[in-house]
Design a protein around this motif. Structure first.
Motif, mmCIF file in Angstrom:
data_model
loop_
_atom_site.group_PDB
_atom_site.id
_atom_site.type_symbol
_atom_site.label_atom_id
_atom_site.label_comp_id
_atom_site.label_asym_id
_atom_site.label_seq_id
_atom_site.Cartn_x
_atom_site.Cartn_y
_atom_site.Cartn_z
ATOM 1 N N PRO A 290 12.328 21.780 -38.261
ATOM 2 C CA PRO A 290 12.603 20.329 -38.298
ATOM 3 C C PRO A 290 13.790 19.940 -37.420
ATOM 4 C CG PRO A 290 12.092 21.134 -40.494
ATOM 5 C CD PRO A 290 12.185 22.350 -39.614
ATOM 6 N N VAL A 291 14.832 20.769 -37.372
ATOM 7 C CA VAL A 291 16.003 20.391 -36.579
ATOM 8 C C VAL A 291 15.703 20.513 -35.085
ATOM 9 C CG1 VAL A 291 17.209 22.628 -36.502
ATOM 10 C CG2 VAL A 291 18.523 20.502 -36.534
ATOM 11 N N ALA A 292 14.872 21.512 -34.707
ATOM 12 C CA ALA A 292 14.501 21.647 -33.293
ATOM 13 C C ALA A 292 13.639 20.464 -32.867
ATOM 14 C CB ALA A 292 13.758 22.963 -33.070
ATOM 15 N N GLU A 293 12.775 20.017 -33.765
ATOM 16 C CA GLU A 293 11.929 18.862 -33.463
ATOM 17 C C GLU A 293 12.803 17.617 -33.235
ATOM 18 O OE1 GLU A 293 9.254 17.701 -36.583
ATOM 19 O OE2 GLU A 293 8.380 16.103 -35.352
ATOM 20 N N LEU A 294 13.794 17.446 -34.117
ATOM 21 C CA LEU A 294 14.712 16.309 -33.963
ATOM 22 C C LEU A 294 15.475 16.403 -32.643
ATOM 23 C CD1 LEU A 294 16.170 13.795 -35.030
ATOM 24 C CD2 LEU A 294 17.689 15.310 -36.323
ATOM 25 N N HIS A 295 16.004 17.572 -32.338
ATOM 26 C CA HIS A 295 16.764 17.750 -31.088
ATOM 27 C C HIS A 295 15.912 17.426 -29.865
ATOM 28 C CE1 HIS A 295 20.373 20.374 -32.489
ATOM 29 N NE2 HIS A 295 20.319 19.196 -33.062
#
Lengths: 374, 374
Positions: free
Chosen positions: B12-17
């Motif tokens: 999820p954090v990579a998707e946001l980044h």
């Protein structure tokens, strides 16, 4: 700032300095780099989609580090703000790995004379000075060392000797001696880009003699500032920790990285030309009575130029040439071992392309004539 | 880089980044700073006749140092590449002057947690940690110290406490205590520009409580990078020697100096606005169930925002908002003392002007609803 007619109170060197910004041609360097122009050109050289580096990370800085590592044939490289930082870090790492506090270097080494003894004050290291300050160090000098060493530092070329380089076989012998003793070999390659044409070898071939290599981007390359340290992967990983400690892991280094990248690509192929031109300029200068160069012939883009005569008259005539012809020959004259002989450092770059060898010889004939040397 | 539809393997954090560069509005900071745009603007802000600084000298850097010294009411100031460098140098100087190796600081101090213990590895200094890591330090904490101190370091505001500031009377009492003991007082003023509106005092009035002050130019000011150390004339003169030793006295610092100068002039008057806006944003956020801010109300431009709920669902919904509305609320969520509560740091700058308080509240209602907190 004094003007051409307001020189009553100015010293000859102050008068010359005041005239330099009015000059249009320059014997040394790449010519004036006004911040506004440099920054505008840098913006032009930068891709619209390039993202800023963040604390040493990001494609912009990492891809340039890979480019430098590749050029030098090393596993990895880390971008640094300065050679002062890069070299202390390399020596600290070799010291900790060997458990020895001492590195060997020539007496004119940058760490010894130009860094306020930071190696000692920040890192608790000791310098063992090797060789004569007026000569390249020799294998015999190294063999005479009677102290366990963490590292041997060699500067290519030696700036304070006019840019002299050891012959290739001597360089191979010195680095082999160190490695045979289990001593790491570090290159002060502030002017490595300028040295490779003399050896007729690739940067990687020269760097292969060394464990770690520092290179600079603002001298011959002509970037705003910046340096890199290249070497084995684990050493460079450790160097990144020390880069944080030194306060050099800035949130953004991109002005320096982009400037280094653009100017490296622009000038790396020009170093054989700078060397060839240095040879021609040295011949022109040597033809003038009272002028000598060191080394003769130059081995790189640079040389020390020696002028015999009265210092104030030499400076006053250089100021007259700057005023009348808008040509800057040098910024000042330093003392030498010989009374009545003065010197300046000449580094051939792009700017000398605007002067012919005959013009250069003619300016120096005028200079030496005014100084009473001809 | 993952795309909106290619998220199977992404966290999820990579998707946001991956979505952040596509956003058009940002809750935190001053918005994207692409190198090409920043450098072009910097060239525009620079006078055609301005000459480059050379190894810390020249009108360009010296006039800016005088400007900073004047703003802070100190004798002199020196431009540094980083606060990491500036603060180690200040503490080393106070240590040598007092003959004591130890400085006192809060456990969340930048030197303790973010500089790889450089104060120890480079300078042989010791940190005496004072106070509770979750609270501002108090006069009682200081009175309990049983070790001779070279210096007391106070951070204004304390970033790791959400930007909390001691009340003025407490600050006066703490600095007076130190001075009464013959202990130098150093300010980590990385966000001093952001602190003065709360005190309703000039920068010089706040700085007058301290012997040396470090300020940053890239946080609220929004320059590319850079810092300054201000203080008594002799201390700053000594700091310039240590700047050489650290490898921070670059041939040219003008990209950072010019950026600091231009952005300081652009934004210094905006800090009361950032503070007022932080108060309004904090009210909007606090109105959403499951959301809390610290400090409440904010004392500066910044706060820590706490979100109760499932971390992956919060991140996935922030990514959805980034994708659909092109609004970036945060870059990631860190753990807190409480299970199931996550936090991010919010620093109000120019970018938040593109969002109304109602929009901000609405985005966070959507976020908390998706996370099952509403």
């Amino acid at each position: 700032m004094s003007t051409a007619t307001d020189t009553a109170a100015a010293t000859p060197v102050a008068e010359l300095h005041a005239l330099l910004p009015t000059c249009e041609r320059f014997l040394s360097g790449h010519g004036p780099q006004r911040p506004k122009d440099v920054l505008a050109a840098l913006a032009d050289d930068t891709g619209a989609d390039e993202q800023p580096d963040m604390y040493g990370e990001g494609e912009l800085i990492e891809s340039f580090e890979r480019e430098i590592a590749g050029l030098l044939g090393k596993d990895d490289a880390v971008f640094m703000v300065s050679g002062t930082m890069a070299q202390q870090i390399a020596l600290r790492i070799w010291s900790e790995r060997s458990g020895r506090p001492t590195f060997a270097c020539h007496p004119t080494c940058h760490l010894e004379g130009s860094e306020q003894k930071a190696y000692q004050a920040l890192h608790g290291l000791r310098a063992h000075l090797v060789g004569n300050p007026r000569a390249l160090l020799t294998l015999d000098d190294l063999r005479a060392v009677r102290e366990p060493l963490a590292a041997l530092l060699l500067e290519l070329p030696q700036r304070h000797l006019g840019g002299q380089l050891p012959e290739w076989d001597e360089l191979v012998a010195q680095t082999a001696w160190a490695r045979g003793q289990g001593i790491a070999v570090h290159m002060d390659g502030a002017r490595l880009w300028e040295s490779a044409p003399y050896y007729g070898r690739s940067y990687a071939e020269v760097a292969a003699l060394f464990d770690t290599v520092y290179v600079s981007f603002y001298k011959g390359i002509g970037a705003i500032a910046g340096a890199a340290l290249a070497g084995p992967r684990d050493v460079i990983a450790e160097a990144r920790v020390w880069k944080v400690r030194h306060g050099g892991n800035l949130i953004h280094l991109y002005p320096y990285v982009l400037s280094a990248r653009a100017n490296l690509r622009r000038r790396l192929t020009r170093f054989p030309h700078y060397h060839a031109r240095a040879l021609a300029v040295a011949r022109a200068l040597s033809a003038v009575p009272g002028v000598a160069v060191k080394p003769d012939p130059p081995q790189t883009h640079m040389m020390h130029v020696y002028l015999r005569g009265d210092r104030d008259r030499l400076l006053a005539e250089a100021a007259a040439i700057a005023r009348e012809d808008r040509v800057a020959l040098f910024r000042g004259l330093g003392p030498t071992d010989l009374p009545g002989v003065w010197s300046f450092e000449l580094a051939i770059g792009d700017a000398a392309d605007a002067l012919t060898d005959a013009e250069i010889e003619s300016h120096f004939r005028r200079l030496m004539s005014a100084a009473g040397s001809i």
